[in-house]
Design a protein around this motif. Structure first.
Motif, PDB file in Angstrom:
ATOM      1  N   LYS A 318      28.853  15.384 -11.435  1.00  0.00           N
ATOM      2  CA  LYS A 318      29.468  16.300 -12.386  1.00  0.00           C
ATOM      3  C   LYS A 318      30.443  15.531 -13.253  1.00  0.00           C
ATOM      4  O   LYS A 318      30.611  14.309 -13.078  1.00  0.00           O
ATOM      5  CB  LYS A 318      30.183  17.440 -11.654  1.00  0.00           C
ATOM      6  N   THR A 319      31.111  16.213 -14.172  1.00  0.00           N
ATOM      7  CA  THR A 319      32.145  15.595 -14.985  1.00  0.00           C
ATOM      8  C   THR A 319      33.511  15.926 -14.406  1.00  0.00           C
ATOM      9  O   THR A 319      33.651  16.829 -13.566  1.00  0.00           O
ATOM     10  CB  THR A 319      32.076  16.086 -16.436  1.00  0.00           C
ATOM     11  N   ARG A 320      34.530  15.195 -14.869  1.00  0.00           N
ATOM     12  CA  ARG A 320      35.891  15.502 -14.419  1.00  0.00           C
ATOM     13  C   ARG A 320      36.305  16.893 -14.888  1.00  0.00           C
ATOM     14  O   ARG A 320      36.987  17.614 -14.177  1.00  0.00           O
ATOM     15  CB  ARG A 320      36.863  14.441 -14.953  1.00  0.00           C
ATOM     16  N   SER A 321      35.844  17.301 -16.103  1.00  0.00           N
ATOM     17  CA  SER A 321      36.173  18.660 -16.552  1.00  0.00           C
ATOM     18  C   SER A 321      35.575  19.702 -15.613  1.00  0.00           C
ATOM     19  O   SER A 321      36.184  20.732 -15.352  1.00  0.00           O
ATOM     20  CB  SER A 321      35.643  18.928 -17.943  1.00  0.00           C
ATOM     21  N   ASP A 322      34.324  19.439 -15.127  1.00  0.00           N
ATOM     22  CA  ASP A 322      33.720  20.354 -14.155  1.00  0.00           C
ATOM     23  C   ASP A 322      34.574  20.446 -12.898  1.00  0.00           C
ATOM     24  O   ASP A 322      34.786  21.532 -12.343  1.00  0.00           O
ATOM     25  CB  ASP A 322      32.310  19.874 -13.781  1.00  0.00           C
ATOM     26  N   ASN A 350      20.815  14.340 -14.765  1.00  0.00           N
ATOM     27  CA  ASN A 350      21.313  14.343 -16.142  1.00  0.00           C
ATOM     28  C   ASN A 350      22.576  15.193 -16.229  1.00  0.00           C
ATOM     29  O   ASN A 350      22.626  16.306 -15.707  1.00  0.00           O
ATOM     30  CB  ASN A 350      20.258  14.890 -17.101  1.00  0.00           C
ATOM     31  N   VAL A 351      23.624  14.659 -16.882  1.00  0.00           N
ATOM     32  CA  VAL A 351      24.913  15.346 -17.010  1.00  0.00           C
ATOM     33  C   VAL A 351      25.215  15.531 -18.493  1.00  0.00           C
ATOM     34  O   VAL A 351      25.062  14.588 -19.283  1.00  0.00           O
ATOM     35  CB  VAL A 351      26.034  14.535 -16.324  1.00  0.00           C
ATOM     36  N   VAL A 352      25.641  16.739 -18.867  1.00  0.00           N
ATOM     37  CA  VAL A 352      25.922  17.069 -20.261  1.00  0.00           C
ATOM     38  C   VAL A 352      27.392  17.447 -20.405  1.00  0.00           C
ATOM     39  O   VAL A 352      27.957  18.125 -19.538  1.00  0.00           O
ATOM     40  CB  VAL A 352      25.027  18.230 -20.751  1.00  0.00           C
ATOM     41  N   MET A 364      31.864  11.967 -12.436  1.00  0.00           N
ATOM     42  CA  MET A 364      32.277  12.071 -11.034  1.00  0.00           C
ATOM     43  C   MET A 364      31.043  11.963 -10.144  1.00  0.00           C
ATOM     44  O   MET A 364      30.110  12.766 -10.256  1.00  0.00           O
ATOM     45  CB  MET A 364      32.987  13.398 -10.779  1.00  0.00           C
ATOM     46  N   LEU A 365      31.027  10.974  -9.271  1.00  0.00           N
ATOM     47  CA  LEU A 365      29.950  10.775  -8.311  1.00  0.00           C
ATOM     48  C   LEU A 365      30.536  10.939  -6.914  1.00  0.00           C
ATOM     49  O   LEU A 365      31.358  10.116  -6.478  1.00  0.00           O
ATOM     50  CB  LEU A 365      29.321   9.391  -8.478  1.00  0.00           C
ATOM     51  N   THR A 366      30.145  11.995  -6.228  1.00  0.00           N
ATOM     52  CA  THR A 366      30.703  12.310  -4.908  1.00  0.00           C
ATOM     53  C   THR A 366      29.610  12.168  -3.863  1.00  0.00           C
ATOM     54  O   THR A 366      28.568  12.839  -3.941  1.00  0.00           O
ATOM     55  CB  THR A 366      31.261  13.737  -4.875  1.00  0.00           C
ATOM     56  N   VAL A 367      29.830  11.287  -2.890  1.00  0.00           N
ATOM     57  CA  VAL A 367      28.903  11.126  -1.774  1.00  0.00           C
ATOM     58  C   VAL A 367      29.451  11.950  -0.612  1.00  0.00           C
ATOM     59  O   VAL A 367      30.594  11.755  -0.186  1.00  0.00           O
ATOM     60  CB  VAL A 367      28.754   9.655  -1.365  1.00  0.00           C
TER      61      VAL A 367
END
Length: 608
Positions: A318-322, A350-352, A364-367
């Motif tokens: 996701k994005t930081r805004s998300d 894909n992220v927009v 943001m990449l969260t494992v």
């Protein structure tokens, strides 16, 4: 017999470079400057002599230049009076490690008709002195009277347009080169003591080394320097950056630091379903938007769960805004088939985000663990660090008490804008290649296949030096990025990169007859400057995905085969013709096995 030959770092070496002739693309007055470079060593102890000067007549410098020649005919060959250069390299200047890359930088300068005016640089070329990865191959077992290599070839001079750093041909140099032990009897004693003089700084009576020692920037390798305790402080981070330096990895059930965080996102189900591009994939973003396409390859050194068990990891994107607005992830991966600290996904997301706020946003990449939703590690990648339309191959590293070697996530990221920029020099924005599928089933499947595509300016040399070598790697350069504060320099795209700018696909399934449906876009200025020339080609190499992620690194090696299409003027005319304006389809593109000349299988592909 091997033990009687000293190692490369224990040798005092001579590098002989003879310029046989030169040819420039424009008439004018030119001269060349040659300099030996080793970023980790500086220029201490190097000397050079011209032509056939006697030993002892060399200059204590790491660079020298030719005389001036005037080219009056575009087809004529120019020769220099000062054409042969012998560089004397001290002991320790060449080393068997990944940091001491020694090369010759050859720069071409043009002089205006007015002899009093200063010249300007019009092009350059590089020759790798040591190590050598292609022709001429080095013979490390060569004895004192033998050459480590002896070779003649042609070197292309490239000029850089100041507008967008686009490199184009400006001429060529025919040369002869040899590399061997220093066989000068008289000056050898002064040459050998140069590295030891670097240690005892109180020795001021030796004038040649001392002034050069002051000019040299602080060298990276700490052992030769006397104040050993201070340089040892930054040693651990340097040792951890290249993945190939990690010799072993033990899966230790160490819990995460502090109270565990939870995520509300969930992994996708149906692991066996192939991960590939959506049918609506495009190389540009929707107007008013910025898109990030992320291929998540795998991870290693993931921490254990709170109770010490191995996780069943997935990645939420996701994005930081998300994140700040508590919105769900825009995409997630599936989980591996069993719990592991070393997961492998090979899936795309894909992220927009709005174009207006993209520069201040972050990826943001969260494992996280799928059953418990426990967050294992999180990476925040600022969007403004990413150059648009460049495919980054990243190793994201985050250190913690739970993972002292660093939890590492391997991902490929592309930032897409709504418009492809076009340089006024070219009539095109780039080359799009769509790789479809194997035409026939594979006789001996080796699992899912990753296709690595690149543009090469000289296909015949690339095939001889790289494609037919065995074993070999894909030359996909990983950029190591350390968190929580990634440095902007980690994202700098080099203008001169060995192996070009390769792009990787998702892993194709099913194993028996792989289907990619993957689209590549070659938009880099260097690719645009070299395609549609007589020797340029598109090369696609096929690697088993199961061998990519290991306990020590993410590294593609030992391809099963490759395909190639020459990108000459015939291809250009076909693509720009009325029937080919929507693309040209190529069926039955052969895949050649790397260890022989036999044909393994064929694929469908298309260009536009």
């Amino acid at each position: 017999m091997a033990s009687s030959v000293p190692s490369i770092q224990d040798r005092t070496l001579n590098f002989d470079f003879d310029i046989l002739n030169a040819q420039f693309n424009h008439n004018g007055r030119y001269f060349l400057k040659l300099s030996v470079k080793n970023p980790m060593f500086g220029v201490d102890g190097i000397s050079v002599r011209l032509n056939d000067a006697e030993p002892g007549q060399e200059k204590d410098e790491a660079e020298e230049q030719t005389d001036i020649v005037e080219q009056t005919d575009i087809d004529a060959l120019s020769t220099f009076q000062n054409h042969k250069f012998t560089f004397l390299l001290p002991r320790g200047f060449c080393k068997n490690d990944e940091q001491h890359d020694v090369f010759l930088l050859l720069e071409a300068f043009s002089l205006p008709a007015d002899s009093s005016a200063a010249g300007h640089k019009v092009g350059e070329a590089k020759f790798a002195i040591y190590p050598r990865t292609n022709a001429p191959r080095i013979n490390l077992k060569a004895k004192h009277h033998e050459d480590l290599y002896n070779y003649s070839g042609i070197m292309t001079l490239l000029r850089t347009l100041s507008t967008e750093s686009i490199s184009m041909h400006c001429g060529r140099i025919k040369y002869h080169v040899s590399f061997h032990d220093n066989r000068d009897k008289a000056p050898q004693p002064p040459r050998q003591p140069t590295p030891p003089v670097r240690q005892p700084q109180p020795r001021t009576p030796t004038p040649p080394p001392q002034p050069r020692r002051v000019r040299t920037p602080t060298p990276s390798p700490p052992p030769p320097r006397e104040p050993t305790p201070p340089p040892r402080e930054p040693t651990p981070p340097r040792r951890e950056e290249p993945p190939s330096r990690l010799d072993f990895h033990v899966e230790s059930p160490v819990p995460t630091d502090g109270p565990a965080r939870r995520t509300t996102d969930s992994a996708l189900g149906d692991w066996q379903k192939p991960g590939m591009y959506d049918s609506g994939f495009a190389h540009v973003a929707v107007p008013g938007k910025t898109e990030l396409y992320v291929i998540l390859h795998g991870a290693r050194n993931l921490p254990a769960l709170e109770d010490g068990r191995q996780p069943l990891p997935f990645v939420a994107v996701k994005t930081r805004s998300d994140e700040l607005a508590n919105r769900p992830a825009q995409g997630t991966t599936r989980t591996p088939m069993q719990a592991t600290h070393l997961p492998w996904w090979e899936e795309g997301v894909n992220v927009v985000m709005p174009e207006s706020g993209a520069q201040d946003d972050a990826l943001m990449l969260t494992v996280a663990d799928s059953p418990t939703k426990q967050v294992l590690v999180q990476y925040e990648l600022p969007v403004h660090h990413l150059k648009p339309f460049h495919q980054y191959h990243l190793e994201l590293v985050k250190h913690s008490k739970a993972s002292k070697d660093g939890a590492r996530l391997y991902a490929t990221v592309i930032r897409k804008h709504s418009v492809l920029p076009r340089h006024p020099t070219f009539m095109y924005c780039g080359l799009e290649v769509f790789l479809r599928a194997m035409e026939r089933p594979v006789e001996n499947p080796v699992g899912p296949l990753v296709a690595v595509a690149r543009i090469v300016p000289d296909y015949h040399n690339y095939k001889e030096d790289v494609l037919m070598a065995s074993p070999r790697s894909a030359n996909v350069t990983l950029m190591t990025v350390t968190f929580p504060s990634p440095h902007p320099s980690s994202f700098i795209v080099p203008q001169h990169q060995k192996g070009g700018y390769p792009q990787v696909s998702l892993a194709a399934r099913p194993d028996e007859q792989p289907v990619w449906n993957h689209s590549y876009l070659f938009h880099h200025s260097r690719d645009n400057a070299t395609i549609f020339s007589p020797t340029s080609a598109l090369v696609i190499e096929y690697y088993p995905a199961s061998s990519v992620v290991s306990e020590s690194s993410w590294h593609m090696r030992s391809p099963i085969g490759f395909s190639s299409i020459l990108l000459d003027q015939d291809v250009y005319h076909a693509l720009t013709s009325e029937p080919g304006r929507l693309g040209v389809r190529v069926d039955g593109l052969l895949i050649q096995v790397c260890i022989s000349s036999s044909i393994l299988m064929s694929v469908y592909t298309g260009c536009s």
